[in-house]
Design a protein around this motif. Structure first.
Motif, PDB file in Angstrom:
ATOM      1  N   SER A   8      76.657 -11.065   8.246  1.00 15.77           N
ATOM      2  CA  SER A   8      76.775 -11.943   9.614  1.00 15.77           C
ATOM      3  C   SER A   8      76.135 -11.415  10.561  1.00 15.77           C
ATOM      4  N   ALA A   9      75.891 -12.247  11.674  1.00 13.52           N
ATOM      5  CA  ALA A   9      75.062 -11.780  12.734  1.00 13.52           C
ATOM      6  C   ALA A   9      75.667 -12.522  13.957  1.00 13.52           C
ATOM      7  N   PHE A  10      75.665 -11.761  15.204  1.00 10.77           N
ATOM      8  CA  PHE A  10      76.036 -12.296  16.559  1.00 10.77           C
ATOM      9  C   PHE A  10      77.618 -12.051  16.545  1.00 10.77           C
ATOM     10  N   THR A  11      77.946 -11.378  17.711  1.00 12.67           N
ATOM     11  CA  THR A  11      79.299 -11.370  17.953  1.00 12.67           C
ATOM     12  C   THR A  11      80.282 -12.528  17.962  1.00 12.67           C
ATOM     13  N   GLY A  12      79.996 -13.445  18.720  1.00 15.30           N
ATOM     14  CA  GLY A  12      80.912 -14.652  18.705  1.00 15.30           C
ATOM     15  C   GLY A  12      81.143 -15.268  17.235  1.00 15.30           C
ATOM     16  N   VAL A  13      79.950 -15.317  16.458  1.00 12.89           N
ATOM     17  CA  VAL A  13      79.923 -15.914  15.157  1.00 12.89           C
ATOM     18  C   VAL A  13      80.796 -14.900  14.210  1.00 12.89           C
ATOM     19  N   SER A  14      80.389 -13.752  14.472  1.00 13.86           N
ATOM     20  CA  SER A  14      81.073 -12.768  13.493  1.00 13.86           C
ATOM     21  C   SER A  14      82.596 -12.824  13.681  1.00 13.86           C
ATOM     22  N   LYS A  15      83.358 -12.899  14.967  1.00 15.81           N
ATOM     23  CA  LYS A  15      84.551 -13.014  15.060  1.00 15.81           C
ATOM     24  C   LYS A  15      85.153 -14.239  14.693  1.00 15.81           C
ATOM     25  N   ALA A  16      84.492 -15.163  14.812  1.00 14.06           N
ATOM     26  CA  ALA A  16      84.956 -16.605  14.218  1.00 14.06           C
ATOM     27  C   ALA A  16      84.995 -16.507  12.549  1.00 14.06           C
ATOM     28  N   MET A  17      83.996 -15.744  11.917  1.00 18.46           N
ATOM     29  CA  MET A  17      83.981 -15.840  10.465  1.00 18.46           C
ATOM     30  C   MET A  17      85.197 -14.818   9.918  1.00 18.46           C
ATOM     31  N   ALA A  18      85.349 -13.552  10.619  1.00 18.83           N
ATOM     32  CA  ALA A  18      85.975 -12.657  10.154  1.00 18.83           C
ATOM     33  C   ALA A  18      87.519 -12.933   9.467  1.00 18.83           C
ATOM     34  N   PRO A  19      88.300 -13.772  10.090  1.00 18.43           N
ATOM     35  CA  PRO A  19      89.455 -13.913   9.738  1.00 18.43           C
ATOM     36  C   PRO A  19      89.118 -14.775   8.330  1.00 18.43           C
ATOM     37  N   ILE A  20      88.434 -15.431   7.977  1.00 13.60           N
ATOM     38  CA  ILE A  20      88.112 -16.039   6.768  1.00 13.60           C
ATOM     39  C   ILE A  20      87.899 -15.153   5.545  1.00 13.60           C
ATOM     40  N   GLY A  21      86.838 -14.103   5.930  1.00 17.59           N
ATOM     41  CA  GLY A  21      86.713 -12.979   5.203  1.00 17.59           C
ATOM     42  C   GLY A  21      88.009 -12.251   4.843  1.00 17.59           C
ATOM     43  N   ALA A  22      88.835 -11.846   5.786  1.00 13.53           N
ATOM     44  CA  ALA A  22      90.038 -11.209   5.603  1.00 13.53           C
ATOM     45  C   ALA A  22      90.995 -11.925   4.673  1.00 13.53           C
ATOM     46  N   LYS A  23      91.231 -13.270   5.185  1.00 13.23           N
ATOM     47  CA  LYS A  23      92.099 -13.927   4.064  1.00 13.23           C
ATOM     48  C   LYS A  23      91.596 -14.087   2.581  1.00 13.23           C
ATOM     49  N   THR A  24      90.434 -14.302   2.333  1.00 14.06           N
ATOM     50  CA  THR A  24      89.944 -14.530   1.371  1.00 14.06           C
ATOM     51  C   THR A  24      89.426 -13.180   0.481  1.00 14.06           C
ATOM     52  N   LYS A  25      89.751 -12.090   1.196  1.00 13.00           N
ATOM     53  CA  LYS A  25      89.199 -10.721   0.485  1.00 13.00           C
ATOM     54  C   LYS A  25      87.765 -10.831   0.191  1.00 13.00           C
ATOM     55  N   THR A  26      87.009 -11.181   1.255  1.00 11.49           N
ATOM     56  CA  THR A  26      85.453 -11.222   1.287  1.00 11.49           C
ATOM     57  C   THR A  26      84.865 -10.416   2.047  1.00 11.49           C
ATOM     58  N   VAL A  27      83.904  -9.373   1.760  1.00 17.03           N
ATOM     59  CA  VAL A  27      83.614  -8.509   2.349  1.00 17.03           C
ATOM     60  C   VAL A  27      82.497  -9.184   3.295  1.00 17.03           C
ATOM     61  N   MET A  28      82.380  -8.730   4.743  1.00 17.64           N
ATOM     62  CA  MET A  28      81.526  -9.492   5.769  1.00 17.64           C
ATOM     63  C   MET A  28      80.866  -8.369   6.246  1.00 17.64           C
ATOM     64  N   VAL A  29      79.504  -8.205   6.365  1.00 17.13           N
ATOM     65  CA  VAL A  29      78.891  -7.107   7.097  1.00 17.13           C
ATOM     66  C   VAL A  29      77.874  -7.586   8.100  1.00 17.13           C
ATOM     67  N   ASN A  30      78.084  -6.938   9.344  1.00 18.29           N
ATOM     68  CA  ASN A  30      77.324  -7.479  10.472  1.00 18.29           C
ATOM     69  C   ASN A  30      75.941  -6.435  10.788  1.00 18.29           C
ATOM     70  N   GLY A  31      74.957  -6.582  10.895  1.00 23.04           N
ATOM     71  CA  GLY A  31      73.861  -5.867  11.176  1.00 23.04           C
ATOM     72  C   GLY A  31      72.983  -6.170  12.484  1.00 23.04           C
ATOM     73  N   GLY A  32      73.588  -7.042  13.243  1.00 23.30           N
ATOM     74  CA  GLY A  32      73.189  -7.645  14.576  1.00 23.30           C
ATOM     75  C   GLY A  32      73.996  -7.850  15.626  1.00 23.30           C
ATOM     76  N   GLY A  33      74.959  -8.207  15.509  1.00 24.02           N
ATOM     77  CA  GLY A  33      76.281  -8.366  16.755  1.00 24.02           C
ATOM     78  C   GLY A  33      76.441  -7.046  17.149  1.00 24.02           C
ATOM     79  N   VAL A  34      76.628  -6.918  18.514  1.00 24.73           N
ATOM     80  CA  VAL A  34      76.783  -5.499  18.977  1.00 24.73           C
ATOM     81  C   VAL A  34      78.347  -5.474  19.865  1.00 24.73           C
TER      82      VAL A  34
END
Length: 372
Positions: free
Chosen positions: A96-122
């Motif tokens: 993932s990338a960008f703070t707002g985008v990552s925050k929106a995506m993270a609950p989906i990852g947590a619910k489905t047990k999918t790892v999400m890795v950010n290298g751009g949002g700070v």
């Protein structure tokens, strides 16, 4: 009897045949269109190089590939991209990338047990998105903490004006910069928010001029930061400019108005004498004609992390699922990143020394203060 012998022979052959190699796919929700598409190009160049190296080295039993979905750097589009990657492509690992985008995506990852890795949002709150959300980039609070003493104490810029984008990243920088500048003995003499879609800044420039700052800190990204820097200079804001790692994009580095701008980034030691760093630097230069910046390295490292974890799971005879990737990361003490050996904290972040760079004006920047 003959049929029995034939059956036993076929069974023996099946048992003796090695397991078929398994191909893997990871996902990436990057801005591939819109005002921030340049970031997507930079991020994906790091992903693609890592995949080339991993496949060439046969780190996994089969081939690794990436599926890209366009987030447009917008939270709603990021959610659509994440759902498609998880529910249709069935990937266990998403970049993932960008703070707002990552925050929106993270609950989906947590619910489905999918790892999400950010290298751009700070945004600092990216450290609080749950155990399935990891970061391979130091967050903004570390960048602000490194920059403020340089501005206020070393350069003597006591009066700081802040221009920040009105989103989670900008709001986090507002909070941290105000606190750090005050602690260093300075004052934030004006803080001016701008909408994420704004491209006209003459009015903001006039308000900044009225505060008579010693320096101006900018917290935005993409094409907006290009226009903001250009229009600040065109509208008479001559004070020194400072920012964070988003200013390392080629479009900013080659902008004449950005000459002299200082920005923080994680420390990158490309001349370190280790085979991984040397290989990444040389191959990236060969492929793209320039040195890799830290965004390239962050996403290279994120893909390399997947390969190391997946290889360990293969060795243990375990399926490569998000749940198993998380367990394996927790069981792995250190990871070899480009230029550094790192470990993940419990909150999924890696910490790195922060350096300060100055834009030279010829498409490059130079190091002016080493990381600590």
């Amino acid at each position: 009897m003959k049929k029995l012998l034939v059956g036993l022979t076929l069974l023996h052959a099946a048992l003796a045949t090695p397991a078929l190699a398994k191909d893997y796919q990871i996902g990436a929700a990057f801005p591939l269109s819109g005002a921030n598409a340049e970031y997507g190009q930079v991020f994906s160049s790091g992903v693609d190089l890592a995949i080339e190296h991993i496949n060439a080295d046969k780190k996994l039993s089969g081939k690794l590939s990436a599926i890209y979905e366009d987030s447009q750097a917008l939270p709603a589009q990021g959610v659509i991209a994440a759902n498609k990657l998880i529910n249709v492509s069935k990937v266990p690992y998403i970049l993932s990338a960008f703070t707002g985008v990552s925050k929106a995506m993270a609950p989906i990852g947590a619910k489905t047990k999918t790892v999400m890795v950010n290298g751009g949002g700070v945004g600092p709150d990216l450290a609080m998105l749950g155990e399935y959300f990891w970061n391979t980039i130091p967050l903004a609070n570390f960048e602000v903490t490194a920059m403020v003493p340089y501005l206020v104490k070393e350069k003597g810029y006591k009066r700081i004006a802040l221009i920040y984008v009105d989103d989670p990243l900008g709001q986090a920088v507002l909070k941290d910069l105000t606190k750090e500048v005050k602690a260093a003995g300075g004052d934030v003499v004006g803080s001016f928010s701008i909408p994420t879609t704004a491209q006209q800044f003459s009015g903001v420039a006039a308000r900044v001029r009225d505060t008579k700052p010693d320096a101006v800190y900018i917290a935005t990204y993409g094409n907006q930061q290009v226009q903001l820097v250009k229009q600040l200079r065109d509208n008479g804001v001559s004070q020194p400019l400072a920012s964070y790692s988003a200013m390392s994009l080629p479009s900013i580095l080659k902008l004449p108005e950005a000459k002299g701008l200082v920005y923080t980034s994680q420390q990158v030691t490309l001349n370190k004498d280790d085979p991984l760093t040397k290989r990444v630097e040389e191959d990236y230069k060969k492929k793209y004609g320039k040195e890799p910046n830290m965004y390239v390295l962050n996403y290279y490292n994120a893909v390399l992390t997947f390969a190391e974890l997946a290889a360990a799971l293969e060795k243990a005879g375990k399926p490569v699922t998000g749940e198993n990737l998380l367990a394996q990361r927790k069981a792995t003490k250190n990871f070899q990143f480009v230029g550094a050996t790192v470990s993940f904290a419990d909150d999924g972040t890696v910490k790195s020394p922060i350096q300060i760079n100055e834009i030279v004006g010829d498409g490059t920047s130079k190091l002016i203060a080493a990381g600590k």
